[in-house]
Design a protein around this motif. Structure first.
Motif, short mmCIF file in Angstrom:
data_model
loop_
_atom_site.label_atom_id
_atom_site.label_comp_id
_atom_site.label_asym_id
_atom_site.label_seq_id
_atom_site.Cartn_x
_atom_site.Cartn_y
_atom_site.Cartn_z
N VAL A 198 10.07 1.79 -6.69
CA VAL A 198 8.68 1.73 -7.12
C VAL A 198 8.66 1.64 -8.64
O VAL A 198 9.19 2.51 -9.33
N CYS A 253 5.39 7.96 -7.06
CA CYS A 253 4.07 7.96 -7.68
C CYS A 253 4.00 9.01 -8.78
O CYS A 253 3.43 8.79 -9.84
N ILE A 295 -4.28 3.22 -3.08
CA ILE A 295 -3.21 3.15 -4.07
C ILE A 295 -2.25 2.07 -3.61
O ILE A 295 -1.83 2.05 -2.44
N LEU A 328 -0.83 -6.21 -9.80
CA LEU A 328 -1.51 -4.98 -9.35
C LEU A 328 -3.01 -5.09 -9.55
O LEU A 328 -3.79 -4.68 -8.68
N MET A 380 -4.45 2.41 -8.71
CA MET A 380 -5.39 3.10 -7.83
C MET A 380 -6.75 2.47 -8.09
O MET A 380 -7.19 2.39 -9.24
N CYS A 410 5.53 7.73 -11.87
CA CYS A 410 4.62 6.79 -12.54
C CYS A 410 3.54 7.54 -13.33
O CYS A 410 3.24 7.20 -14.47
N LEU A 418 2.09 1.25 -10.20
CA LEU A 418 1.04 1.53 -9.22
C LEU A 418 -0.32 1.23 -9.81
O LEU A 418 -0.51 1.17 -11.02
N ASP A 447 6.14 7.86 -0.63
CA ASP A 447 6.13 7.37 -2.01
C ASP A 447 5.69 8.42 -3.03
O ASP A 447 5.60 8.13 -4.21
N GLU A 457 6.94 -2.78 -6.10
CA GLU A 457 8.30 -2.40 -5.74
C GLU A 457 9.25 -3.53 -6.12
O GLU A 457 8.98 -4.69 -5.84
N LEU A 464 1.37 -0.05 -4.65
CA LEU A 464 2.60 0.11 -5.42
C LEU A 464 3.27 -1.23 -5.65
O LEU A 464 3.21 -2.12 -4.80
N GLU A 490 0.83 -1.21 0.00
CA GLU A 490 0.00 0.00 0.00
C GLU A 490 0.87 1.26 0.00
O GLU A 490 1.97 1.28 0.54
N TYR A 491 0.35 2.29 -0.61
CA TYR A 491 1.00 3.59 -0.69
C TYR A 491 1.29 4.16 0.70
O TYR A 491 0.50 3.99 1.63
#
Length: 171
Positions: free
Chosen positions: A72, A20, A63, A115, A77, A23, A75, A16, A67, A65, A11-12
């Protein structure tokens, strides 16, 4: 880049934000290759990130991520309680994968699928009856992934450039 590893999905966290942003810039600039009318990623990323956080608060979103070796590399959302708002839509709400990006150099390793899996799990755990995702029609790689992952076409928006039509009519 370690091509044998599977990315960690988490999780974000506020630390980050810069990753983000990178991205978002990469995704926007990739989509500009399909539709040059879109704003450059660097010019819209900060405001867009603020909007992403606002939508997460309003629509039960999160959000997540990807990794790889502490970097990162992608992502997603997901918004879990987006209300249907039009009278010609079903009553209730749905979940929406509002953003999905895997950084260049890390694609084709199953990261997007991972994801999507975490987004679907989040939506299901939140009680969403269905999960939706939008894709530019000409983004064939993303479209094929979504179809393989069980998404089905539901509604299409077709567009016609009136500038092009005006040139043809006046010729």
């Amino acid at each position: 880049m370690n091509t044998d590893s599977v990315a960690l999905i988490r999780e974000y966290e506020p630390r980050d934000e810069a990753a983000c942003r990178a991205c978002v810039v990469e995704l926007q600039d990739a989509e500009r290759q399909i539709d040059p009318r879109l704003r450059p990623g660097d010019s819209m990323a900060d405001a867009y990130l603020a909007q992403m956080h606002k939508y997460c608060r309003e629509y039960g979103g999160a959000i997540f991520l990807a990794e790889d070796a502490g970097e990162v590399v992608g992502l997603v959302m997901v918004l879990s309680r987006v209300p249907f708002e039009q009278l010609d839509e079903p009553p209730g709400h749905y979940a929406l994968v509002a953003e999905l990006v895997v950084r260049e150099g890390f694609r084709r390793r199953g990261i997007a699928r991972a994801l999507l899996d975490v987004a679907e799990r989040h939506a299901r755990d939140a009680g969403a009856p269905e999960l939706r995702i939008d894709v530019l029609s000409e983004n064939t790689a993303a479209r094929q992934l979504y179809l393989r992952e069980g998404f089905a076409p539901y509604k299409e928006t077709l567009t016609k450039s009136l500038k092009a039509a005006a040139r043809v009519a006046s010729a």
